[in-house]
Write an enzyme that holds these catalytic residues in place. Structure first.
Site, short mmCIF file in Angstrom:
data_model
loop_
_atom_site.label_atom_id
_atom_site.label_comp_id
_atom_site.label_asym_id
_atom_site.label_seq_id
_atom_site.Cartn_x
_atom_site.Cartn_y
_atom_site.Cartn_z
N GLU A 115 10.86 3.71 -8.38
CA GLU A 115 10.81 2.26 -8.08
C GLU A 115 10.49 1.44 -9.34
OE1 GLU A 115 8.38 1.28 -4.66
OE2 GLU A 115 9.01 3.08 -3.58
N GLU B 297 3.20 6.55 -0.22
CA GLU B 297 1.87 5.95 -0.38
C GLU B 297 0.84 6.52 0.61
OE1 GLU B 297 2.37 1.69 -0.37
OE2 GLU B 297 3.51 1.74 -2.23
#
Ligand code: XIL
Length: 364
Positions: free
Chosen positions: A277, A162
């Site tokens: 994910e 991220e």
């Protein structure tokens, strides 16, 4: 985000002992060892993986059984993050991560490492770093120690997590956070260099959310990732994969075209795609569980269809396996109070339509 109280309470409770010995005591190793054939992962199937939470792993035998039966790959969900490994500044505590890694190995599963750099889930002392010099020293040292500890054991790492701004159109490509604030864009180069130097055989991945939907913000986020990959390659820093986290919002359209050309551009650059994910944010779907499970499966199917139309992902990892344990309820709670149903198995470990979709795409 911080560790749960339960996670904190469990810190340091285990005595130092052979992890495998500990697992045998729990009845995990032994009876089932080797029951799932490692050759499954080596077949034509796209390997399937599960991110594993320590609490259910320790306390719920059905959870471990589901992992043994379904997973080719295990990802410690939180135990390789800084707040878990580096709670105290002066030391590094691999014990809880090793508990999960040893289980994976005992059952012939591969392991993915998540994650060597993130602006979240860090201990307080990291958030309080204040000089570029110290940040670089601490970051490099951490990555060297962690990657070295798992050299030959963890073949694939989410090196950075991220790092792209939520909305690059507003804020520029980079997400704010301790590493970016102190080191600037160099933080990604530093992290990849340290990982590559420590384990030259490891596959090194940039992991990112919100890459699959339609809209200018998503175009900008995909573009930011391509810029980062290009920059690393220009400097001869190895980067092998881009991880699509794929926390899919059921109410958002998948951008088949945008995602497809993103994947193909990466492929031309020699960079693979991984799904890292996967789960479904079902807060806006029908309350009715049967309808909801179909809605969830449809979103997953739409997403996988778009990915496979452009190329085969290296692996598909879901962020958990059963609706009984998922982070989705903490962040995307439903207004009607009905429990979320984001994962391939329901609370009682019955496979849902989500699981059927996974099976179908894994064999393509
Ligand atoms: C989440 C875990 O699932 C939670 O248990 C924890 O409290 C916070 O982190 N993107 C990521 C993952 O890259 O590491 C996050 O995992 C979910 C969002």
């Amino acid at each position: 985000m911080q560790m749960t109280d339960a996670e904190k309470n469990n810190m340091g409770r285990l005595t130092r002992r052979s992890v495998v010995g500990g697992l045998a005591a729990l009845g995990i190793v032994g009876a089932h060892a080797g029951s799932s054939s490692p050759s499954r992962a080596a077949s034509r199937l796209t390997p399937y993986g599960v991110a594993v939470g320590l609490e259910p792993f320790r306390h719920d035998p059905l959870y471990r059984q589901a992992l043994i039966e379904h997973a080719d790959i295990i990802v410690p969900m939180n135990m390789l993050k800084w707040a878990s490994l580096r709670y105290d500044k002066g030391k590094i505590d691999f014990e809880r991560a090793d508990e999960i890694v040893s289980f994976a190995r005992a059952h012939g599963k591969s392991v993915r490492g998540h994650t060597l750099l993130w602006s979240d889930y860090n201990p307080k002392w990291v958030d309080e770093l204040s000089s570029a010099r110290e940040a670089e020293r601490v970051l490099v040292n951490h990555i060297e120690q962690v990657v070295d500890h798992y050299r030959g054991i963890i073949p694939s790492w989410d090196v950075v997590n991220e790092v792209v701004a939520h909305d690059p159109l507003e804020d520029g490509d980079w997400r704010k956070g301790i590493w970016q604030d102190l080191l600037g864009a160099r933080h990604v180069e530093i992290a990849f260099r340290a990982a590559a130097r420590t384990d030259p055989t490891a596959k090194l991945v940039i992991n990112e959310y919100d890459l699959e939907n339609t809209g200018l913000r998503y175009d900008a986020r995909r573009n930011a990732i391509l810029n980062i990959v290009r920059n690393l390659q220009d400097q001869n820093i190895p980067v092998h994969g881009v991880g699509l986290q794929a926390h899919l919002y059921a109410e958002r359209a998948i951008d088949q075209k945008g995602l497809g050309s993103f994947i193909q551009t990466l492929e031309q650059m020699g960079v693979k795609i991984l799904i890292t994910e996967l789960d479904v944010i079902d807060w806006r779907l029908s309350r009715n569980p049967v309808k909801r499970d179909i809605g969830v499966a449809n979103v997953v199917a739409e997403f996988l269809e778009a990915v496979y139309a452009a190329g085969r992902p290296e692996s598909i990892v879901t962020w958990g396996i059963t609706d009984r344990y998922s982070w989705i309820k903490d962040v995307f709670k439903r207004k009607d109070g009905a429990p979320n149903r984001p994962l391939p198995m329901d609370r009682n470990y019955r496979p849902k339509p989500f699981m059927d979709v996974l099976q179908k795409y894994r064999i393509l």
